[in-house]
Design an enzyme around this catalytic site. Structure first.
Site, PDB file in Angstrom:
ATOM      1  N   MET A  67      59.417 150.562  57.305  1.00  0.00           N
ATOM      2  CA  MET A  67      60.045 150.325  58.483  1.00  0.00           C
ATOM      3  C   MET A  67      61.510 150.730  58.352  1.00  0.00           C
ATOM      4  O   MET A  67      62.211 150.162  57.410  1.00  0.00           O
ATOM      5  CB  MET A  67      59.896 148.857  58.878  1.00  0.00           C
ATOM      6  CG  MET A  67      58.391 148.461  59.251  1.00  0.00           C
ATOM      7  SD  MET A  67      58.435 146.512  59.745  1.00  0.00           S
ATOM      8  CE  MET A  67      58.490 145.964  57.903  1.00  0.00           C
ATOM      9  N   GLY A 123      64.995 146.484  57.980  1.00  0.00           N
ATOM     10  CA  GLY A 123      64.763 147.660  56.950  1.00  0.00           C
ATOM     11  C   GLY A 123      64.009 146.957  56.026  1.00  0.00           C
ATOM     12  O   GLY A 123      64.289 146.173  55.348  1.00  0.00           O
ATOM     13  N   SER A 124      62.432 147.612  56.100  1.00  0.00           N
ATOM     14  CA  SER A 124      61.707 146.938  54.857  1.00  0.00           C
ATOM     15  C   SER A 124      60.363 147.884  54.809  1.00  0.00           C
ATOM     16  O   SER A 124      60.132 148.761  55.401  1.00  0.00           O
ATOM     17  CB  SER A 124      61.500 145.601  55.108  1.00  0.00           C
ATOM     18  OG  SER A 124      61.525 145.431  56.872  1.00  0.00           O
ATOM     19  N   ARG A 125      59.249 147.130  54.224  1.00  0.00           N
ATOM     20  CA  ARG A 125      58.047 147.692  54.200  1.00  0.00           C
ATOM     21  C   ARG A 125      57.077 146.460  54.234  1.00  0.00           C
ATOM     22  O   ARG A 125      57.210 145.424  53.712  1.00  0.00           O
ATOM     23  CB  ARG A 125      58.092 148.565  52.758  1.00  0.00           C
ATOM     24  CG  ARG A 125      56.798 149.278  52.359  1.00  0.00           C
ATOM     25  CD  ARG A 125      56.785 149.993  51.269  1.00  0.00           C
ATOM     26  NE  ARG A 125      56.066 149.488  49.985  1.00  0.00           N
ATOM     27  CZ  ARG A 125      56.230 149.727  48.789  1.00  0.00           C
ATOM     28  NH1 ARG A 125      57.436 150.371  48.391  1.00  0.00           N
ATOM     29  NH2 ARG A 125      55.380 149.495  47.858  1.00  0.00           N
TER      30      ARG A 125
END
Length: 242
Positions: free
Chosen positions: A113, A201-203
């Site tokens: 993301m 912001g990440s996963r």
């Protein structure tokens, strides 16, 4: 149980509207807006940049309605973003064992993301939350493979009515500084229901059981609660070590 996003039935016309801002983000929008307003009287030369920042914060916390596919044996994406990895990996220690996902390795699908994606995460299946495991860690770029082992992260395991367990992991990134959970062990959830968010912001990694075939490809964009990542009994994609 939280309300579900379901399509309306009837003859009414559906109209587009701006997505809601999730309650978790409203205070940040208000803070950014207040700073922009104060700057109008103190440092007016930065007012417009702060206005755009406020709009950006509002966009980050947007919470659009989603329509989740119905049917047995579907795993839907828990996150909006880009499919960046599809590979077989050893299970993290927190997801291994008879009370979790078993032993050995599983196919992992990773959804990255960016700050422009919706950051509300959703459950990939209907069932009961069995485990929510939070682990403090670093904040390196979530697109790095080792981020799954070293970054701040939260593992969630959901078990469906047939006893099938699906595990997925929220991973904080370079800018993300907090994982927010909306669920706890024992909660009942419906596929596509909101279960948490990761700020800025990440996963999210999803671990796919052996009986399922992956139905997405590297570079594809996924939509949380709508894109089908895997289907039980589907053929295994060529070129992927499933």
């Amino acid at each position: 149980m939280a309300s579900l996003d379901k399509p309306s039935v009837g003859t009414s016309t559906v109209k587009w509207r701006f997505p809601d801002i999730h309650p978790e983000g409203r205070k940040y929008v208000l803070i950014a807006g207040a700073i922009a307003l104060v700057s109008l009287f103190v440092w007016d030369f930065i007012t417009w940049p702060l206005v755009f920042l406020t709009l950006g914060v509002a966009a980050f916390f947007r919470d659009p309605v989603r329509v989740t596919p119905q049917g047995e044996g579907l795993i839907v994406s828990p996150a909006d973003g880009l499919i960046t990895m599809i590979e077989r990996v050893d299970l993290p220690p927190e997801l291994a064992g008879p009370q979790a996902l078993g032993e050995g390795s599983m196919l992992r699908v990773s959804v990255f993301m960016s700050v422009f994606d919706v950051h509300i995460n959703r459950t990939p299946i209907t069932g009961t939350i069995r485990h929510v495991i939070y682990i403090a860690g670093k904040f390196m770029n979530a697109d790095f493979d080792k981020a799954s082992e070293e970054n701040e992260r939260q593992h969630i395991i959901v078990e469906d009515k047939n006893g099938q367990r699906i595990g997925f992991t929220q991973i904080a990134g370079l800018v993300a500084r907090r994982i927010v959970s909306f669920v706890k062990a024992g909660d009942m959830v419906v596929g596509g229901q909101r279960v948490g968010l990761i700020r800025f912001g990440s996963r999210v990694d999803v671990f796919i059981p052996e009986a399922y075939g992956v139905e997405v490809a590297l570079g594809q964009r996924a939509i949380a609660g709508e894109t089908i990542l895997a289907r039980k009994g589907a053929p295994r994609a060529a070129g992927i070590a499933q």
